[in-house]
Design a protein around this motif. Structure first.
Motif, short mmCIF file in Angstrom:
data_model
loop_
_atom_site.label_atom_id
_atom_site.label_comp_id
_atom_site.label_asym_id
_atom_site.label_seq_id
_atom_site.Cartn_x
_atom_site.Cartn_y
_atom_site.Cartn_z
N VAL A 45 10.39 -3.74 -8.54
CA VAL A 45 10.10 -3.76 -7.22
C VAL A 45 10.46 -2.25 -6.67
O VAL A 45 11.56 -1.81 -6.81
N VAL A 46 9.50 -1.72 -5.81
CA VAL A 46 9.48 -0.34 -5.39
C VAL A 46 9.80 -0.50 -3.71
O VAL A 46 8.88 -1.12 -3.20
N THR A 47 11.12 -0.12 -3.09
CA THR A 47 11.17 -0.13 -1.62
C THR A 47 10.31 0.87 -0.87
O THR A 47 10.37 2.09 -1.23
N ASP A 48 9.47 0.22 -0.20
CA ASP A 48 8.46 1.19 0.48
C ASP A 48 8.39 0.63 1.92
O ASP A 48 7.88 -0.34 2.24
N ALA A 49 8.78 1.46 2.89
CA ALA A 49 8.81 0.99 4.23
C ALA A 49 7.51 1.00 4.96
O ALA A 49 7.40 0.33 6.07
N GLY A 50 6.45 1.20 4.10
CA GLY A 50 5.10 1.08 4.74
C GLY A 50 4.19 0.22 4.08
O GLY A 50 3.01 -0.01 4.18
N ASP B 265 0.80 -4.22 -8.35
CA ASP B 265 -0.08 -3.91 -9.45
C ASP B 265 0.25 -4.27 -10.80
O ASP B 265 1.39 -5.04 -10.74
N GLU B 266 -0.15 -3.89 -11.84
CA GLU B 266 0.45 -4.48 -13.33
C GLU B 266 2.00 -4.00 -13.35
O GLU B 266 2.75 -4.76 -14.26
N ASN B 267 2.25 -2.99 -12.67
CA ASN B 267 3.63 -2.73 -13.33
C ASN B 267 4.80 -2.52 -11.91
O ASN B 267 5.87 -2.79 -12.56
N THR B 268 4.32 -2.74 -10.87
CA THR B 268 5.23 -2.50 -9.72
C THR B 268 4.62 -3.49 -8.59
O THR B 268 3.56 -3.94 -8.46
N VAL B 269 5.56 -3.80 -7.63
CA VAL B 269 5.44 -4.70 -6.46
C VAL B 269 6.26 -3.67 -5.47
O VAL B 269 7.34 -3.52 -5.41
N ARG B 270 5.12 -3.38 -4.32
CA ARG B 270 5.84 -2.23 -3.28
C ARG B 270 6.31 -3.30 -2.12
O ARG B 270 5.38 -4.01 -1.64
#
Length: 250
Positions: A208-213, A145-150
């Motif tokens: 970048v947010v670490t997101d296992a899903g 999105d505008e602020n994060t990448v998961r």
């Protein structure tokens, strides 16, 4: 040597054609744009007439369940036409670890493509490559999105498209492997870390947010996409490759 390159105008195919021609071979690119359609078989007999080798680099337009039908139809048509034409070597490009990711429809479809080639009458080679550097922007876009990448922390071993093309070219001019050659990049990264490296190189300040899903690669178990010890390791370093890429205008 006459080599028909189906899908010869795409990212990999265009480079394969260039490399083969530089090596003195008669490499001819075929695609929908010049009348060859693997799904209908249109133009296929003409394309393979007199060919010593056929390289199939076409790809499914989707990554969902429909990809299986694409690869089944296209490979059935290709193998039958190559057999009729007396082609002595058929080559396809697949994915390292494709058979280790049964939860992804596209990976199951690539295994189906391999199996159809293996079961056919034409001597064959399969080149399995890891993920391309060039696709990283698309991977980022899937969950951004505008602020994060998961992104998950899935281990990946990416490589440059030019190195993939070189591997395909080298196999195409050799004797049929009757098996598979794995090729991979020189470094292994967690996908989330690869995302951070990519954004930093592009002066993109999203987090970048670490997101296992998150995203397609969340379905990959363990180190399924990491090449085995017998893989050919490509030379191009990702950070150095990034430095050579043009920056988009603000």
């Amino acid at each position: 040597m006459k080599i028909a390159v189906i899908g010869g105008t795409g990212l990999i195919g265009s480079q394969v054609v260039e490399m083969l021609r530089a090596g003195g071979h008669q490499a001819v690119p075929y695609s929908l744009s010049n009348g060859v359609d693997l799904l209908t078989g249109e133009g296929l007999n003409e394309a393979l007439e007199g060919a010593d080798v056929v390289v199939n680099l076409t790809n499914s337009p989707t990554f969902d369940d429909a990809s299986a039908a694409f690869f089944r139809t296209s490979m059935d048509n290709l193998v039958a036409a190559a057999d009729r034409a007396g082609v002595g070597h058929a080559v396809i490009l697949s994915i390292v670890g494709a058979d280790q990711v049964p939860d992804l429809a596209y990976y199951r479809a690539k295994v189906l493509q391999e199996d159809i080639l293996k079961a056919g009458p034409v001597p064959y080679s399969i080149v399995r490559a890891t993920q391309f550097f060039e696709f990283m922007d698309a991977v980022l876009s899937w969950t951004a999105d505008e602020n994060t990448v998961r992104l998950p922390a899935t281990p990946v071993q990416p490589m440059a498209a030019a190195d993939v093309a070189r591997a395909v070219s080298d196999v195409s001019v050799g004797s049929p492997l009757h098996g598979t050659r794995n090729v991979a990049g020189p470094e292994v990264f967690p996908l989330d870390e690869l995302g951070r490296i990519t954004l930093a190189a592009q002066d993109d300040h999203r987090t970048v947010v670490t997101d296992a899903g998150a995203g397609m690669f969340a379905a990959v178990p363990g180190k399924a996409l990491i090449a085995e010890e017998d893989a050919v390791i490509a030379p191009t370093d990702y950070r150095k490759w990034l430095e050579r890429q043009p920056r988009s205008a603000d």
